[in-house]
Scaffold this motif. Structure first.
Motif, PDB file in Angstrom:
ATOM      1  N   ILE A  36      44.252  12.274  59.204  1.00 35.15           N
ATOM      2  CA  ILE A  36      42.968  12.954  59.417  1.00 35.15           C
ATOM      3  C   ILE A  36      41.879  11.923  59.714  1.00 35.15           C
ATOM      4  O   ILE A  36      41.072  12.110  60.630  1.00 35.15           O
ATOM      5  N   TRP A  47      35.359  10.547  53.863  1.00 29.99           N
ATOM      6  CA  TRP A  47      36.298  11.565  53.391  1.00 29.99           C
ATOM      7  C   TRP A  47      36.109  11.818  51.894  1.00 29.99           C
ATOM      8  O   TRP A  47      36.055  12.964  51.458  1.00 29.99           O
ATOM      9  N   THR A  56      36.316  19.832  52.230  1.00 33.31           N
ATOM     10  CA  THR A  56      37.587  19.493  52.875  1.00 33.31           C
ATOM     11  C   THR A  56      38.437  20.755  53.015  1.00 33.31           C
ATOM     12  O   THR A  56      38.133  21.779  52.417  1.00 33.31           O
ATOM     13  N   PRO A  57      39.510  20.684  53.802  1.00 34.54           N
ATOM     14  CA  PRO A  57      40.361  21.863  53.977  1.00 34.54           C
ATOM     15  C   PRO A  57      40.956  22.347  52.656  1.00 34.54           C
ATOM     16  O   PRO A  57      41.201  21.554  51.745  1.00 34.54           O
ATOM     17  N   MET A  60      44.831  21.409  49.753  1.00 34.55           N
ATOM     18  CA  MET A  60      45.185  20.004  49.601  1.00 34.55           C
ATOM     19  C   MET A  60      45.944  19.822  48.290  1.00 34.55           C
ATOM     20  O   MET A  60      45.509  20.297  47.250  1.00 34.55           O
ATOM     21  N   ILE A  70      47.917  18.020  53.261  1.00 33.71           N
ATOM     22  CA  ILE A  70      47.193  19.249  53.551  1.00 33.71           C
ATOM     23  C   ILE A  70      48.023  20.037  54.559  1.00 33.71           C
ATOM     24  O   ILE A  70      48.499  19.467  55.545  1.00 33.71           O
ATOM     25  N   ARG A  72      48.985  21.793  57.735  1.00 33.78           N
ATOM     26  CA  ARG A  72      48.388  21.656  59.068  1.00 33.78           C
ATOM     27  C   ARG A  72      47.625  22.905  59.494  1.00 33.78           C
ATOM     28  O   ARG A  72      46.574  22.795  60.119  1.00 33.78           O
ATOM     29  N   TYR A  75      44.302  22.780  57.922  1.00 35.59           N
ATOM     30  CA  TYR A  75      43.489  21.741  58.576  1.00 35.59           C
ATOM     31  C   TYR A  75      42.926  22.266  59.893  1.00 35.59           C
ATOM     32  O   TYR A  75      41.738  22.108  60.171  1.00 35.59           O
ATOM     33  N   TRP A  78      40.204  24.749  59.252  1.00 37.63           N
ATOM     34  CA  TRP A  78      39.009  24.041  58.783  1.00 37.63           C
ATOM     35  C   TRP A  78      38.257  23.439  59.970  1.00 37.63           C
ATOM     36  O   TRP A  78      37.033  23.561  60.066  1.00 37.63           O
TER      37      TRP A  78
END
Length: 86
Positions: A36, A47, A56-57, A60, A70, A72, A75, A78
């Motif tokens: 990422i 981050w 964040t997504p 996790m 995470i 995909r 992600y 997000w």
């Protein structure tokens, strides 16, 4: 006959090995934090700031090694939400 040599012979009582997991299928489902960071071209501190703020997504997970993964699809969702908000 020693126990160590007996295990390698046919008919031994050695437990069957588990099949190896296809790492490509795992990589397709999960993305790592370093991936990422590279994709977004951001610093790890950025981050960490996002993690602290809850930006964040979702989904996790922390592995026993301390590394994060995470899903995909989370992600991608997000990222799409960031584009809409911008």
């Amino acid at each position: 006959m020693a126990a160590s040599t007996r295990r390698n012979q046919p008919g031994s009582t050695r437990p069957a090995r588990k099949k190896a997991v296809n790492s490509a299928s795992i990589d397709d489902k999960w993305i790592t934090v370093p991936e990422i960071l590279e994709e977004l071209k951001i610093d790890r501190r950025t981050w960490q700031h996002w993690v602290t703020r809850g930006c964040t997504p979702e989904g996790m997970i922390r592995l026993p090694s301390g590394r994060y993964r995470i899903p995909r699809d989370h992600y991608r969702a997000w990222l799409a939400s960031l584009e809409v908000d911008a």
